[in-house]
Structure formats: C-alpha cells, structure tokens
Motif scaffolding. Sequence first.
Motif, PDB file in Angstrom:
ATOM      1  N   ILE A 111       0.853  -1.192   0.000  1.00 37.09           N
ATOM      2  CA  ILE A 111       0.000   0.000   0.000  1.00 37.09           C
ATOM      3  C   ILE A 111       0.885   1.236   0.000  1.00 37.09           C
ATOM      4  CG2 ILE A 111      -1.729   1.313   1.318  1.00 37.09           C
ATOM      5  CD1 ILE A 111      -2.786  -1.330   0.063  1.00 37.09           C
ATOM      6  N   LEU A 112       0.612   2.126  -0.943  1.00 37.72           N
ATOM      7  CA  LEU A 112       1.279   3.437  -0.973  1.00 37.72           C
ATOM      8  C   LEU A 112       0.174   4.488  -0.941  1.00 37.72           C
ATOM      9  CD1 LEU A 112       3.689   5.411  -1.456  1.00 37.72           C
ATOM     10  CD2 LEU A 112       3.321   5.063  -3.918  1.00 37.72           C
ATOM     11  N   MET A 113       0.128   5.230   0.156  1.00 39.75           N
ATOM     12  CA  MET A 113      -0.878   6.287   0.281  1.00 39.75           C
ATOM     13  C   MET A 113      -0.155   7.604   0.559  1.00 39.75           C
ATOM     14  SD  MET A 113      -3.888   6.715   3.142  1.00 39.75           S
ATOM     15  CE  MET A 113      -5.340   5.983   2.482  1.00 39.75           C
ATOM     16  N   THR A 114      -0.698   8.697   0.022  1.00 46.50           N
ATOM     17  CA  THR A 114      -0.140  10.016   0.360  1.00 46.50           C
ATOM     18  C   THR A 114      -1.056  10.695   1.367  1.00 46.50           C
ATOM     19  OG1 THR A 114       0.798  10.179  -1.849  1.00 46.50           O
ATOM     20  CG2 THR A 114       0.662  12.218  -0.592  1.00 46.50           C
ATOM     21  N   GLY A 115      -0.435  11.397   2.307  1.00 43.52           N
ATOM     22  CA  GLY A 115      -1.214  12.058   3.353  1.00 43.52           C
ATOM     23  C   GLY A 115      -1.854  13.357   2.872  1.00 43.52           C
ATOM     24  N   HIS A 116      -2.728  13.218   1.870  1.00 38.83           N
ATOM     25  CA  HIS A 116      -3.513  14.394   1.448  1.00 38.83           C
ATOM     26  C   HIS A 116      -4.654  14.543   2.457  1.00 38.83           C
ATOM     27  CE1 HIS A 116      -1.371  15.266  -2.182  1.00 38.83           C
ATOM     28  NE2 HIS A 116      -1.523  14.047  -2.655  1.00 38.83           N
ATOM     29  N   VAL A 117      -4.321  15.129   3.594  1.00 42.52           N
ATOM     30  CA  VAL A 117      -5.193  15.033   4.772  1.00 42.52           C
ATOM     31  C   VAL A 117      -6.543  15.744   4.585  1.00 42.52           C
ATOM     32  CG1 VAL A 117      -4.275  17.051   6.023  1.00 42.52           C
ATOM     33  CG2 VAL A 117      -5.068  15.070   7.304  1.00 42.52           C
ATOM     34  N   PHE A 118      -6.591  16.731   3.673  1.00 40.26           N
ATOM     35  CA  PHE A 118      -7.874  17.427   3.490  1.00 40.26           C
ATOM     36  C   PHE A 118      -8.913  16.564   2.784  1.00 40.26           C
ATOM     37  CE2 PHE A 118      -5.221  20.858   4.800  1.00 40.26           C
ATOM     38  CZ  PHE A 118      -6.070  21.624   5.583  1.00 40.26           C
ATOM     39  N   LEU A 119      -8.491  15.461   2.174  1.00 37.21           N
ATOM     40  CA  LEU A 119      -9.465  14.535   1.575  1.00 37.21           C
ATOM     41  C   LEU A 119     -10.235  13.800   2.669  1.00 37.21           C
ATOM     42  CD1 LEU A 119      -7.526  12.900  -1.391  1.00 37.21           C
ATOM     43  CD2 LEU A 119      -8.464  15.196  -1.187  1.00 37.21           C
ATOM     44  N   PHE A 120      -9.763  13.934   3.903  1.00 31.81           N
ATOM     45  CA  PHE A 120     -10.402  13.257   5.039  1.00 31.81           C
ATOM     46  C   PHE A 120     -11.009  14.285   5.988  1.00 31.81           C
ATOM     47  CE2 PHE A 120      -6.996  10.843   3.242  1.00 31.81           C
ATOM     48  CZ  PHE A 120      -7.545   9.587   3.074  1.00 31.81           C
ATOM     49  N   ASN A 121     -11.054  15.521   5.544  1.00 39.79           N
ATOM     50  CA  ASN A 121     -11.605  16.595   6.364  1.00 39.79           C
ATOM     51  C   ASN A 121     -13.130  16.575   6.235  1.00 39.79           C
ATOM     52  OD1 ASN A 121     -12.755  19.419   6.507  1.00 39.79           O
ATOM     53  ND2 ASN A 121     -10.703  19.812   7.291  1.00 39.79           N
ATOM     54  N   PRO A 122     -13.859  16.536   7.368  1.00 42.52           N
ATOM     55  CA  PRO A 122     -15.317  16.383   7.260  1.00 42.52           C
ATOM     56  C   PRO A 122     -15.989  17.498   6.453  1.00 42.52           C
ATOM     57  CG  PRO A 122     -14.636  16.730   9.560  1.00 42.52           C
ATOM     58  CD  PRO A 122     -13.387  16.562   8.758  1.00 42.52           C
ATOM     59  N   GLY A 123     -15.463  18.715   6.525  1.00 38.03           N
ATOM     60  CA  GLY A 123     -16.048  19.817   5.741  1.00 38.03           C
ATOM     61  C   GLY A 123     -15.850  19.609   4.247  1.00 38.03           C
ATOM     62  N   ILE A 124     -14.657  19.191   3.859  1.00 36.36           N
ATOM     63  CA  ILE A 124     -14.385  18.944   2.431  1.00 36.36           C
ATOM     64  C   ILE A 124     -15.229  17.751   1.951  1.00 36.36           C
ATOM     65  CG2 ILE A 124     -12.588  18.206   0.790  1.00 36.36           C
ATOM     66  CD1 ILE A 124     -12.334  21.154   1.684  1.00 36.36           C
ATOM     67  N   LEU A 125     -15.369  16.750   2.811  1.00 38.11           N
ATOM     68  CA  LEU A 125     -16.203  15.596   2.425  1.00 38.11           C
ATOM     69  C   LEU A 125     -17.653  16.021   2.230  1.00 38.11           C
ATOM     70  CD1 LEU A 125     -14.527  12.950   4.719  1.00 38.11           C
ATOM     71  CD2 LEU A 125     -14.605  12.886   2.226  1.00 38.11           C
ATOM     72  N   LYS A 126     -18.104  16.985   3.036  1.00 38.94           N
ATOM     73  CA  LYS A 126     -19.470  17.504   2.884  1.00 38.94           C
ATOM     74  C   LYS A 126     -19.620  18.225   1.540  1.00 38.94           C
ATOM     75  CE  LYS A 126     -23.561  18.185   4.361  1.00 38.94           C
ATOM     76  NZ  LYS A 126     -24.423  17.016   4.600  1.00 38.94           N
ATOM     77  N   LEU A 130     -22.122  17.296  -1.540  1.00 40.19           N
ATOM     78  CA  LEU A 130     -23.034  18.262  -2.180  1.00 40.19           C
ATOM     79  C   LEU A 130     -22.804  18.303  -3.695  1.00 40.19           C
ATOM     80  CD1 LEU A 130     -22.720  21.066   0.522  1.00 40.19           C
ATOM     81  CD2 LEU A 130     -24.845  19.880  -0.086  1.00 40.19           C
ATOM     82  N   LEU A 131     -21.539  18.241  -4.100  1.00 41.32           N
ATOM     83  CA  LEU A 131     -21.233  18.250  -5.535  1.00 41.32           C
ATOM     84  C   LEU A 131     -21.746  16.982  -6.207  1.00 41.32           C
ATOM     85  CD1 LEU A 131     -17.684  19.797  -5.467  1.00 41.32           C
ATOM     86  CD2 LEU A 131     -19.449  20.470  -7.075  1.00 41.32           C
ATOM     87  N   THR A 132     -21.545  15.852  -5.540  1.00 35.78           N
ATOM     88  CA  THR A 132     -21.995  14.579  -6.104  1.00 35.78           C
ATOM     89  C   THR A 132     -23.509  14.580  -6.265  1.00 35.78           C
ATOM     90  OG1 THR A 132     -20.148  13.547  -4.970  1.00 35.78           O
ATOM     91  CG2 THR A 132     -21.811  12.058  -5.817  1.00 35.78           C
ATOM     92  N   ALA A 133     -24.199  15.237  -5.323  1.00 35.62           N
ATOM     93  CA  ALA A 133     -25.667  15.303  -5.395  1.00 35.62           C
ATOM     94  C   ALA A 133     -26.131  16.394  -6.376  1.00 35.62           C
ATOM     95  CB  ALA A 133     -26.234  15.581  -4.008  1.00 35.62           C
ATOM     96  N   GLY A 134     -25.191  17.113  -6.963  1.00 38.39           N
ATOM     97  CA  GLY A 134     -25.537  18.139  -7.961  1.00 38.39           C
ATOM     98  C   GLY A 134     -26.055  19.438  -7.371  1.00 38.39           C
ATOM     99  N   ALA A 135     -25.823  19.676  -6.067  1.00 42.15           N
ATOM    100  CA  ALA A 135     -26.396  20.856  -5.402  1.00 42.15           C
ATOM    101  C   ALA A 135     -26.027  22.186  -6.066  1.00 42.15           C
ATOM    102  CB  ALA A 135     -25.994  20.866  -3.926  1.00 42.15           C
ATOM    103  N   PRO A 136     -24.770  22.395  -6.454  1.00 36.57           N
ATOM    104  CA  PRO A 136     -24.461  23.713  -7.052  1.00 36.57           C
ATOM    105  C   PRO A 136     -24.873  23.828  -8.514  1.00 36.57           C
ATOM    106  CG  PRO A 136     -22.466  22.415  -6.858  1.00 36.57           C
ATOM    107  CD  PRO A 136     -23.556  21.563  -6.315  1.00 36.57           C
TER     108      PRO A 136
END
Length: 330
Positions: A111-126, A130-136
């Motif tokens: 396993i090779l993972m990079t610590g792109h920590v904002f991909l795990f930030n609850p606000g960014i995940l929200k 919203l984008l996946t649901a087409g909100a904007p």
Amino acid sequence: MLGCGHWGPNHVRVFSQLKDSAVTAFADPDPKRLAAVSAQYPDATGFADYRELLTTANVDAVAICVPTRLHFEVAKAALEAGKHVLCEKPLTAEVHEAEVLDRLARERGLILMTGHVFLFNPGILKVRELLTAGAPGRVHYLRALRTNLGPIRRDVNCVYDLASHDIAIFNFLLDAEPVSVSAVGAAFLQPGIEDVAFISMTYPNGIAANIQVSWLDPKKLREIVVVGDRKMIVWDEMAHAGPVSIYDKTVVKEPYYDTFGQFQLLAREGDLTIPRVPPQEPLKVQNQRFLDCIRAGKIDFSDGRFSIGVVKALAAISASLQAGGAPVTV
Ligand SMILES: NC(=O)c1ccc[n+]([C@@H]2O[C@H](COP(=O)([O-])OP(=O)(O)OC[C@H]3O[C@@H](n4cnc5c(N)ncnc54)[C@H](O)[C@@H]3O)[C@@H](O)[C@H]2O)c1
C-alpha cells in the motif's frame, strides 16, 4: 515513523491511539527530535538512521514525515524493504519519482498512500457530497485561499507546501485533473523559494480554478469556494458557525420589458444554509483508512495514481512560475 520534526509527532500520536496499530520505532537524524519522541513513547525504539529502522522485523508499515525533497529516497527504500508506506504530501518533488514509487508499490503488492489530509476533512467531504448530489448545478469555477504567517520551509516553495493541499482538494471534488495552469509568484524571504503564488488552472469542461497561497500573510485563511449555476458553496475552516455554507444565490436571465429578445442579468438572493458537519480529526480518519487498506490489500483513495496527478500539476505550476506566468499544459 520516519521524520519526527513538526508534523511527524502527530502521526506518532494518532497511530499510537488507533486500535489497529502500535508505534514500535521511529527515526530522525536530529538527536533532539529523537529524545523528544523517546520521552513520550519510551516503549518505541529510536533510530538516527532510518535505514536501520527499515531492517527491523516488527515494522509492517511506515509513515514518512521527512522534508519533501527526501520523500522519494526514503519512500523508495521503505517499499524496497517490503513496508507499506503512508507518505506525507506531496508524494514527491518530481513526477518521475512519484511514478517510480507507484510502480514499485504495485509490483510488490504494498500500500502506498499520500497524506492528502484534506481529503479526510469532514467539511471537504461535505462539499464533495453536495457536488456529487448536484447541489451547485453546473460548476463554473472554484477558488482557494490558503494563507498564514509561516511555517516557512527551506526545501520547497509555498506551492509545493500549501497549494498541494488545494490541488488535491480540487482534483478530489471534480474527480479530474487540471489540463493547463499558469502561475505567478514572488520570493521575498529566500532567493528562488516563492513565499506567495497566484495560480490559475483549467479543468475539463472549461471549469476554471484559482488558488492563492502564501506563508507571508497576516491572516490564517483556509477557504474553498465552489460557484455553480444554481448555488454557491463555501468551505471555511475558520468559520465559527460551521465549515460549510450553501448560498442559494445565482444570476438569472430576465427578458427586458421594453425590448424583444434581449435579457438582463439579475442577481437572485436566496437562503443561506449551514449544514451540520460533525467534527472529526482528519489525520485520524486518514491513518485509519491507511490501516484498513493494508488489511484489505488494496487502495483506491489518495493512492499513487491520485498523488501523481497532484505532482504533475505542481510541476506544471513550477514551469509556469519559471516562465513568468505563461500557460503550461499539464
Ligand atoms: N498534511 C499536513 O497538513 C502537513 C503538515 C505539515 C507538514 N506536512 C508534511 O510533512 C513533511 C515534514 O514536514 P515538517 O513540518 O514535519 O518538517 P520538519 O522540518 O519540521 O521535520 C522534518 C524532520 O525530518 C527529519 N529528517 C530529515 N532527514 C531525515 C531522514 N533521512 N530520516 C528521518 N528523518 C529525517 C528532520 O531532522 C526533521 O526532524 C513535509 O513533507 C510536509 O509537507 C504535512
């Protein structure tokens, strides 16, 4: 744990708290850093040379927290020693280095993972939800602002240090990579190492993106704005009311009452919604995901491929900075 400077001890703390892992060893050539970690984690063994740590049998995986330009050398040695690797962002300073690591990990089934920590930030995940649901609606553009006074790095510029976060966030939110970039910056504190940069990027489907980063700024700002044709979404890590705000604001076309076939563009102001986003420590979520990937024997998130995409954008931005802001194809 390889590298116990400013950020490394956070990984040590998190991995020692997660129930699926234990910190058995750590390495840093600086005796003061070794002593500091030793004092807190007396059961783990400290090494001045990370290569010695890699030969110890009770290490299955390593987190790499050395300065960015050393990521490649250290991560390559770790993969060659058969260890799973969680490497801090950006994965490497050069594109070909990231490609070598990705290939090595795949060949060895590691396993090779990079610590792109904002991909795990609850606000960014929200925001992503919203984008996946087409909100904007149809996304027109994104912008990011990331400033503070320090910490100032000596081995890489503010683009590699700070914009690497925003590029990863944009690539994640759009499920795409930029096709072209242009950037200008300035080095005030150290020759040749930009302290401030203004980056423009174009994503597929004509989506525009802009990133402003600086470690020479009076204010700590961390903000992402997504402007769509139906709504606008703001992520602001410093906001007290909650990190994500959804603005029901848009511009509508209205026919002129006195002419035929002509339109006026009118601002439409609606409600402001602040969804509840339960707080979670992103580093904990990230490192747990790394452990889960090791257990599952596969990774599909913040992996080598994703990380190469970020490093490619960084390389193109560097080329544009060198060329005084000329557009560069990624
Ligand atoms: N994800 C994030 O939010 C975040 C935040 C801060 C830093 N980082 C990343 O973490 C990495 C380290 O940053 P930092 O702020 O801790 O830097 P730092 O300079 O404070 O610490 C780096 C440490 O690595 C040690 N080191 C140097 N060569 C080594 C080697 N060969 N083996 C073992 N240790 C070695 C140094 O002695 C030092 O203690 C960088 O890549 C940075 O981009 C990520």
